[in-house]
Write a protein that holds these residues in place. Sequence first.
Motif, PDB file in Angstrom:
ATOM      1  N   GLY A   1       0.425   2.483   8.238  1.00 51.20           N
ATOM      2  CA  GLY A   1       0.278   1.839   6.946  1.00 51.20           C
ATOM      3  C   GLY A   1      -0.762   0.725   6.981  1.00 51.20           C
ATOM      4  O   GLY A   1      -1.545   0.561   6.046  1.00 51.20           O
ATOM      5  N   LEU A   2      -0.769  -0.031   8.087  1.00 47.24           N
ATOM      6  CA  LEU A   2      -1.748  -1.110   8.221  1.00 47.24           C
ATOM      7  C   LEU A   2      -3.177  -0.587   8.165  1.00 47.24           C
ATOM      8  O   LEU A   2      -4.059  -1.193   7.558  1.00 47.24           O
ATOM      9  N   ARG A   3      -3.412   0.545   8.793  1.00 51.13           N
ATOM     10  CA  ARG A   3      -4.762   1.100   8.827  1.00 51.13           C
ATOM     11  C   ARG A   3      -5.287   1.420   7.427  1.00 51.13           C
ATOM     12  O   ARG A   3      -6.499   1.406   7.188  1.00 51.13           O
ATOM     13  N   LEU A   4      -4.381   1.696   6.506  1.00 51.64           N
ATOM     14  CA  LEU A   4      -4.777   2.109   5.163  1.00 51.64           C
ATOM     15  C   LEU A   4      -5.205   0.950   4.269  1.00 51.64           C
ATOM     16  O   LEU A   4      -5.744   1.174   3.188  1.00 51.64           O
ATOM     17  N   ILE A   5      -4.967  -0.296   4.709  1.00 52.66           N
ATOM     18  CA  ILE A   5      -5.272  -1.438   3.845  1.00 52.66           C
ATOM     19  C   ILE A   5      -6.381  -2.318   4.436  1.00 52.66           C
ATOM     20  O   ILE A   5      -6.423  -3.524   4.183  1.00 52.66           O
ATOM     21  N   LYS A   6      -7.251  -1.714   5.208  1.00 53.68           N
ATOM     22  CA  LYS A   6      -8.494  -2.330   5.683  1.00 53.68           C
ATOM     23  C   LYS A   6      -8.282  -3.677   6.376  1.00 53.68           C
ATOM     24  O   LYS A   6      -8.865  -4.705   5.982  1.00 53.68           O
ATOM     25  N   PRO A   7      -7.452  -3.728   7.431  1.00 53.99           N
ATOM     26  CA  PRO A   7      -7.290  -4.981   8.171  1.00 53.99           C
ATOM     27  C   PRO A   7      -8.526  -5.258   9.020  1.00 53.99           C
ATOM     28  O   PRO A   7      -9.452  -4.431   9.098  1.00 53.99           O
ATOM     29  N   ILE A   8      -8.543  -6.402   9.662  1.00 56.02           N
ATOM     30  CA  ILE A   8      -9.617  -6.747  10.591  1.00 56.02           C
ATOM     31  C   ILE A   8      -8.981  -6.883  11.967  1.00 56.02           C
ATOM     32  O   ILE A   8      -8.486  -7.953  12.337  1.00 56.02           O
ATOM     33  N   PRO A   9      -8.925  -5.793  12.745  1.00 58.47           N
ATOM     34  CA  PRO A   9      -8.234  -5.825  14.033  1.00 58.47           C
ATOM     35  C   PRO A   9      -9.069  -6.493  15.118  1.00 58.47           C
ATOM     36  O   PRO A   9     -10.299  -6.371  15.157  1.00 58.47           O
TER      37      PRO A   9
ATOM     38  N   ARG B   1      -6.719  -0.665  -4.019  1.00 62.22           N
ATOM     39  CA  ARG B   1      -5.786  -1.514  -4.759  1.00 62.22           C
ATOM     40  C   ARG B   1      -4.482  -0.784  -5.054  1.00 62.22           C
ATOM     41  O   ARG B   1      -3.403  -1.385  -5.026  1.00 62.22           O
ATOM     42  N   GLN B   2      -4.558   0.512  -5.336  1.00 61.53           N
ATOM     43  CA  GLN B   2      -3.343   1.292  -5.571  1.00 61.53           C
ATOM     44  C   GLN B   2      -2.562   1.506  -4.263  1.00 61.53           C
ATOM     45  O   GLN B   2      -1.332   1.554  -4.260  1.00 61.53           O
ATOM     46  N   ARG B   3      -3.295   1.594  -3.158  1.00 68.21           N
ATOM     47  CA  ARG B   3      -2.616   1.694  -1.853  1.00 68.21           C
ATOM     48  C   ARG B   3      -1.765   0.453  -1.596  1.00 68.21           C
ATOM     49  O   ARG B   3      -0.608   0.542  -1.158  1.00 68.21           O
ATOM     50  N   PHE B   4      -2.350  -0.716  -1.851  1.00 76.22           N
ATOM     51  CA  PHE B   4      -1.604  -1.956  -1.660  1.00 76.22           C
ATOM     52  C   PHE B   4      -0.346  -1.973  -2.511  1.00 76.22           C
ATOM     53  O   PHE B   4       0.734  -2.350  -2.043  1.00 76.22           O
ATOM     54  N   SER B   5      -0.469  -1.583  -3.755  1.00 74.94           N
ATOM     55  CA  SER B   5       0.693  -1.601  -4.652  1.00 74.94           C
ATOM     56  C   SER B   5       1.799  -0.692  -4.140  1.00 74.94           C
ATOM     57  O   SER B   5       2.988  -1.057  -4.166  1.00 74.94           O
ATOM     58  N   LEU B   6       1.412   0.476  -3.655  1.00 73.78           N
ATOM     59  CA  LEU B   6       2.397   1.435  -3.178  1.00 73.78           C
ATOM     60  C   LEU B   6       3.042   0.968  -1.880  1.00 73.78           C
ATOM     61  O   LEU B   6       4.270   0.991  -1.727  1.00 73.78           O
ATOM     62  N   LEU B   7       2.225   0.510  -0.932  1.00 72.37           N
ATOM     63  CA  LEU B   7       2.754   0.076   0.357  1.00 72.37           C
ATOM     64  C   LEU B   7       3.567  -1.212   0.228  1.00 72.37           C
ATOM     65  O   LEU B   7       4.452  -1.477   1.049  1.00 72.37           O
ATOM     66  N   ASN B   8       3.284  -2.008  -0.806  1.00 72.12           N
ATOM     67  CA  ASN B   8       4.044  -3.240  -1.000  1.00 72.12           C
ATOM     68  C   ASN B   8       5.471  -2.988  -1.455  1.00 72.12           C
ATOM     69  O   ASN B   8       6.290  -3.914  -1.470  1.00 72.12           O
ATOM     70  N   ILE B   9       5.787  -1.761  -1.823  1.00 72.23           N
ATOM     71  CA  ILE B   9       7.178  -1.435  -2.153  1.00 72.23           C
ATOM     72  C   ILE B   9       8.067  -1.716  -0.952  1.00 72.23           C
ATOM     73  O   ILE B   9       9.171  -2.264  -1.082  1.00 72.23           O
ATOM     74  N   TYR B  10       7.572  -1.363   0.225  1.00 66.11           N
ATOM     75  CA  TYR B  10       8.343  -1.635   1.453  1.00 66.11           C
ATOM     76  C   TYR B  10       8.466  -3.131   1.696  1.00 66.11           C
ATOM     77  O   TYR B  10       9.554  -3.638   1.993  1.00 66.11           O
ATOM     78  N   ASN B  11       7.360  -3.868   1.555  1.00 60.65           N
ATOM     79  CA  ASN B  11       7.398  -5.309   1.771  1.00 60.65           C
ATOM     80  C   ASN B  11       8.375  -5.993   0.818  1.00 60.65           C
ATOM     81  O   ASN B  11       9.135  -6.889   1.210  1.00 60.65           O
ATOM     82  N   ARG B  12       8.361  -5.571  -0.433  1.00 53.61           N
ATOM     83  CA  ARG B  12       9.248  -6.188  -1.422  1.00 53.61           C
ATOM     84  C   ARG B  12      10.712  -5.865  -1.122  1.00 53.61           C
ATOM     85  O   ARG B  12      11.600  -6.700  -1.337  1.00 53.61           O
TER      86      ARG B  12
ATOM     87  N   ALA C   1       7.187   5.337   5.532  1.00 47.56           N
ATOM     88  CA  ALA C   1       6.467   6.557   5.886  1.00 47.56           C
ATOM     89  C   ALA C   1       6.026   7.353   4.656  1.00 47.56           C
ATOM     90  O   ALA C   1       4.849   7.731   4.552  1.00 47.56           O
ATOM     91  N   PRO C   2       6.917   7.622   3.697  1.00 49.95           N
ATOM     92  CA  PRO C   2       6.470   8.354   2.497  1.00 49.95           C
ATOM     93  C   PRO C   2       5.392   7.610   1.708  1.00 49.95           C
ATOM     94  O   PRO C   2       4.444   8.224   1.214  1.00 49.95           O
ATOM     95  N   MET C   3       5.535   6.279   1.590  1.00 53.25           N
ATOM     96  CA  MET C   3       4.544   5.511   0.842  1.00 53.25           C
ATOM     97  C   MET C   3       3.180   5.568   1.528  1.00 53.25           C
ATOM     98  O   MET C   3       2.137   5.629   0.863  1.00 53.25           O
ATOM     99  N   ALA C   4       3.180   5.540   2.859  1.00 51.93           N
ATOM    100  CA  ALA C   4       1.913   5.623   3.589  1.00 51.93           C
ATOM    101  C   ALA C   4       1.224   6.956   3.331  1.00 51.93           C
ATOM    102  O   ALA C   4       0.011   7.018   3.109  1.00 51.93           O
TER     103      ALA C   4
END
Length: 265
Positions: A119-127, A42-53, A30-33
Amino acid sequence: MTQPKPRKPRPLGSLLFYFGYFSALLVIGAPMALLSIPLPLRQRFSLLNIYNRFVLFWLRITCGIEYRFSGLENLASPPYVMVANHQSEWETIILHTLRPPLCTVLKQELLQIPIFGWGLRLIKPIPLDRSQPAKMLRKVLKVGGERLDEGLSVLIFPEGTRVPPGKRKPFSKSAAMIACKAGVPIIPVAHNGGEHWDPKSWIKLSGTLSLRIGKPINTQGRRADEVMAEAEQWIETQLAEISAVPRPTLATTESDAAPKDATQA
């Protein structure tokens, strides 16, 4: 080469994993989002990937799952269309950490999940809207092409849904259609994530999980069905080597209907 460790159920470790998984979604996700909203993609991906990692780290600690990767050097020159077999949630997490940004084709319903969907909405998915199957392919081709034009890579699971280990579905050629039109290569990926992270069971299995990334497949001047057949054959060849559960040959699955859409993560 060391032999992979055998699979063993980890019920207690799985409980600990899910405790950390959902707690981290609140504490980290939530905070990263929120922090990533004003940032470039690209910076959004790096930040949100903290959770994935964290999820991948916590899975290894609690459930004893080790990772064996090969072919990471094949991701050196984006953009491309990545295609992978789809068995579990694990690959949807790990693939986003390898060479971001990576725009995924996914079910529209995932965007409605609190925090996770934000968070998904912020990284331009294709829904994809599964209630309108006639429009799904057109949307994937249109939006996928737009993402590639922006210099972003696209991830598609061409089986169209999660397929358990030991099962098989024909690949949709929509990923190759996008790649051929844009003139970008296809990167095939094979893994046995579902043998350790079964989406139908909360219990994870310890052991060694393998992921292999193939060399870029050229698409320029080629037909989509030809390109997709090459990618599918490479993936099936790798799965025959790394899977503990044998998969049927394509000849035994010809009676199954091929996916009409591109994929749904």
